[in-house]
Design an enzyme around this catalytic site. Structure first.
Site, mmCIF file in Angstrom:
data_model
loop_
_atom_site.group_PDB
_atom_site.id
_atom_site.type_symbol
_atom_site.label_atom_id
_atom_site.label_comp_id
_atom_site.label_asym_id
_atom_site.label_seq_id
_atom_site.Cartn_x
_atom_site.Cartn_y
_atom_site.Cartn_z
ATOM 1 N N LYS A 111 90.423 -14.960 56.723
ATOM 2 C CA LYS A 111 91.036 -14.030 57.664
ATOM 3 C C LYS A 111 90.714 -12.584 57.301
ATOM 4 O O LYS A 111 90.446 -11.760 58.184
ATOM 5 C CB LYS A 111 92.551 -14.227 57.705
ATOM 6 C CG LYS A 111 93.223 -13.430 58.813
ATOM 7 C CD LYS A 111 94.649 -13.866 59.049
ATOM 8 C CE LYS A 111 95.256 -13.117 60.235
ATOM 9 N NZ LYS A 111 96.632 -13.576 60.552
ATOM 10 N N ASP A 168 94.499 -27.210 61.121
ATOM 11 C CA ASP A 168 94.665 -26.383 59.919
ATOM 12 C C ASP A 168 93.948 -25.046 60.132
ATOM 13 O O ASP A 168 93.247 -24.841 61.127
ATOM 14 C CB ASP A 168 94.141 -27.099 58.674
ATOM 15 C CG ASP A 168 92.663 -27.480 58.767
ATOM 16 O OD1 ASP A 168 91.880 -26.715 59.370
ATOM 17 O OD2 ASP A 168 92.284 -28.543 58.253
ATOM 18 N N ASN A 213 100.908 -9.546 54.196
ATOM 19 C CA ASN A 213 102.333 -9.804 53.931
ATOM 20 C C ASN A 213 103.199 -8.548 53.883
ATOM 21 O O ASN A 213 104.083 -8.423 53.033
ATOM 22 C CB ASN A 213 102.487 -10.588 52.612
ATOM 23 C CG ASN A 213 101.807 -11.936 52.671
ATOM 24 O OD1 ASN A 213 102.201 -12.813 53.431
ATOM 25 N ND2 ASN A 213 100.756 -12.090 51.884
#
Length: 299
Positions: free
Chosen positions: A211, A244, A123
């Protein structure tokens, strides 16, 4: 977006037979996981190769990933020399290396370094995550220093990377867990484990998702794995619209040949940052109908 004026030859060009063999090897991944969308035939091995080559011709190989690519090639071929990479010109392949007092080159990272830098990259921008990692190592030269530090001091060191309280808590938790389990702050033992074993080990740490694990596998352990960007994969029709994250990861790791995963991940990541069409939300079919010839993925 700047177009390439001359098509470059593919890196590590793959024959159809090698792609087919690689695809078969990637049909089963993780532990007991098989392809979740057998009726969704994309991407095909040939399509993966075509996309890799098209993006390579457009962007060249991303400089920020060159050191990881060199590490992979060295692992596959111990006699590999950096300057032997072809067909990229030498000026594109040169990565300046400096040595510190320990004799370790600047480009080298421990697995623990890689895990923490991946957490810091969440982020935020590449620039800010790199600044945060350098700031952390400047304030606390060793991981033992980080473990002994107060959480608010860790937060201060990584604040430039954003989400400092969350990331500091995650890093502190990992170091505590690792020290309690193994008596030292080192993850180098992961280099000797299988992909499934690495996933099991890293998944024990609080705050580490699939991830992050995939990034550590690909960039810091030189394993064949594919971190998923569901947005761009859906944009080019490689995933069902309603896929998803978990099933998307399984699907793409089943469909993409192992010998193309690293290059494709680096090139798609780079392309997604500069291509407005691919980064725009919306239906893949509508994007393709727009015939934006600046993007090779949608033409």
């Amino acid at each position: 977006m700047k177009k390439g004026t001359k098509r470059k030859q593919p890196l590590n060009s793959s024959s159809s037979s090698s792609i087919t063999k690689s695809l078969k090897r990637s049909k089963t991944i993780g532990i007991g996981n098989t392809e979740p969308y057998p009726d969704h035939p994309r991407p095909t091995p040939d399509e993966c190769l075509a996309v890799r080559d098209a993006l390579l011709a457009l962007h060249g190989f991303p400089k920020e990933f060159l050191k990881y690519r060199e590490q992979r090639l060295k692992k596959e071929n111990p006699s590999f020399e950096k300057n032997s990479l072809k067909p990229e010109p030498p000026e594109k392949l040169h990565v300046e290396e400096k040595s510190d007092s320990s004799g370790k080159s600047e480009g080298e990272e421990s697995v623990l370094d890689g895990l923490v830098s991946t957490i810091l990259s969440q982020n935020t921008t590449d620039v800010n995550s790199q600044r945060a990692f350098l700031s952390l190592k400047s304030a606390f030269p060793t991981w033992e220093d980080v473990l002994a530090a107060e959480p608010n001091h860790i937060e201060d060191a990584i604040r430039c990377g954003g989400l400092a309280p969350t990331k500091a808590s995650c890093i502190k938790s990992i170091l505590n867990c690792l020290f309690e389990k193994r008596g030292k702050l080192c993850l180098e033992y992961l280099r000797d484990l299988s992909i499934g074993e690495v996933k099991a080990e890293l998944s024990q740490f609080k705050g580490i998702g699939p991830k992050t694990v995939a990034c550590v596998l690909m960039f810091h352990l030189q394993q064949n794995d594919f971190p998923v960007d569901t947005h761009i994969a859906k944009s080019i029709g490689w995933l069902p619209v309603l896929a998803d994250v978990k099933r998307a990861y399984l699907h793409l790791n089943c469909r993409i040949p192992n010998n193309l995963k690293f290059d494709l991940n680096c090139l798609l990541f780079t392309h997604g940052k500069v291509c407005r069409q691919c980064s725009r939300k919306g239906d893949y079919r509508l994007k393709k109908e727009s015939k934006d010839e600046s993007c090779p993925l949608l033409t």
